[in-house]
Design a protein around this motif. Structure first.
Motif, PDB file in Angstrom:
ATOM      1  N   ALA A 168      -0.813  -4.030  -1.490  1.00 53.96           N
ATOM      2  CA  ALA A 168      -2.214  -3.692  -2.069  1.00 53.96           C
ATOM      3  C   ALA A 168      -3.107  -4.724  -3.000  1.00 53.96           C
ATOM      4  O   ALA A 168      -2.428  -5.058  -3.718  1.00 53.96           O
ATOM      5  CB  ALA A 168      -1.773  -2.674  -2.816  1.00 53.96           C
ATOM      6  N   ASP A 202      -9.347  -1.415  -2.396  1.00 56.94           N
ATOM      7  CA  ASP A 202      -8.151  -1.507  -1.338  1.00 56.94           C
ATOM      8  C   ASP A 202      -8.811   0.569  -1.539  1.00 56.94           C
ATOM      9  O   ASP A 202      -8.474   1.218  -2.138  1.00 56.94           O
ATOM     10  CB  ASP A 202      -7.410  -1.081  -0.529  1.00 56.94           C
ATOM     11  CG  ASP A 202      -7.161  -2.418  -0.817  1.00 56.94           C
ATOM     12  OD1 ASP A 202      -7.915  -3.699  -0.194  1.00 56.94           O
ATOM     13  OD2 ASP A 202      -5.783  -3.277  -0.297  1.00 56.94           O
ATOM     14  N   VAL A 238      -7.429   0.960   6.446  1.00 56.46           N
ATOM     15  CA  VAL A 238      -8.002   0.223   5.228  1.00 56.46           C
ATOM     16  C   VAL A 238      -8.850  -0.577   5.149  1.00 56.46           C
ATOM     17  O   VAL A 238      -9.084  -1.391   6.143  1.00 56.46           O
ATOM     18  CB  VAL A 238      -6.804  -0.930   4.100  1.00 56.46           C
ATOM     19  CG1 VAL A 238      -6.713  -1.385   3.101  1.00 56.46           C
ATOM     20  CG2 VAL A 238      -5.142  -0.351   4.938  1.00 56.46           C
ATOM     21  N   VAL A 251       0.950  -1.429  -0.124  1.00 56.36           N
ATOM     22  CA  VAL A 251      -0.408   0.087  -0.114  1.00 56.36           C
ATOM     23  C   VAL A 251       0.618   0.895   0.253  1.00 56.36           C
ATOM     24  O   VAL A 251       0.435   2.133  -0.760  1.00 56.36           O
ATOM     25  CB  VAL A 251      -1.059  -0.442   1.102  1.00 56.36           C
ATOM     26  CG1 VAL A 251      -1.585   1.195   1.682  1.00 56.36           C
ATOM     27  CG2 VAL A 251      -2.253  -1.383   1.917  1.00 56.36           C
ATOM     28  N   ALA A 258       0.708   0.867   5.890  1.00 59.59           N
ATOM     29  CA  ALA A 258       1.506   0.414   4.913  1.00 59.59           C
ATOM     30  C   ALA A 258       2.203  -0.313   3.580  1.00 59.59           C
ATOM     31  O   ALA A 258       1.784  -0.791   3.018  1.00 59.59           O
ATOM     32  CB  ALA A 258       1.060   1.936   4.353  1.00 59.59           C
ATOM     33  N   VAL A 274      -8.263   2.887   0.998  1.00 61.93           N
ATOM     34  CA  VAL A 274      -7.341   3.673   2.090  1.00 61.93           C
ATOM     35  C   VAL A 274      -7.488   5.256   2.466  1.00 61.93           C
ATOM     36  O   VAL A 274      -8.046   6.156   1.562  1.00 61.93           O
ATOM     37  CB  VAL A 274      -5.994   3.579   1.175  1.00 61.93           C
ATOM     38  CG1 VAL A 274      -4.889   4.326   2.092  1.00 61.93           C
ATOM     39  CG2 VAL A 274      -5.690   1.781   0.462  1.00 61.93           C
TER      40      VAL A 274
END
Length: 109
Positions: A89, A93, A76, A38, A84, A95
């Protein structure tokens, strides 16, 4: 894709084409590729600050990159305090950057 990716024919580590994905960061779509964390997707999209400190509200992002420092905490898919840099990812997602104000009577500014 952003300027931080090698074209797939030039990248000696991953010479095959990548699989694109999109996450939503604070309501804005951000493009990435399968396999990125992420944090990697967010950074490649040009965002450096993922959360703000409680006392001064200063931005924080990836510092250690290995899950020790907690500077890259985000929400998330409704789950708070996700590092993160440690979460891969996935397509779609959602976020959200974090900022937790100090409770009344917290540390002095």
């Amino acid at each position: 894709m952003g300027p931080r990716l090698f074209p797939f024919g030039v990248d000696p580590i991953r010479p095959e084409p990548t699989t694109p994905l999109t996450i939503i960061l604070d309501g804005v779509p951000v493009a990435g590729v399968a396999g990125q964390s992420v944090a990697g997707v967010i950074l490649a999209g040009g965002t450096l600050g993922f959360r703000r400190t409680s006392v001064h509200g200063t931005p924080r992002g990836v510092f250690c990159g290995i899950g020790i420092c907690y500077d890259c905490l985000v929400e998330v898919n409704g789950r708070r305090d996700v590092r993160a840099c440690q979460r891969r990812a996935t397509e779609g997602d959602v976020v959200t950057t974090q900022h937790d104000a100090l409770p009344p009577g917290g540390a002095a500014a």
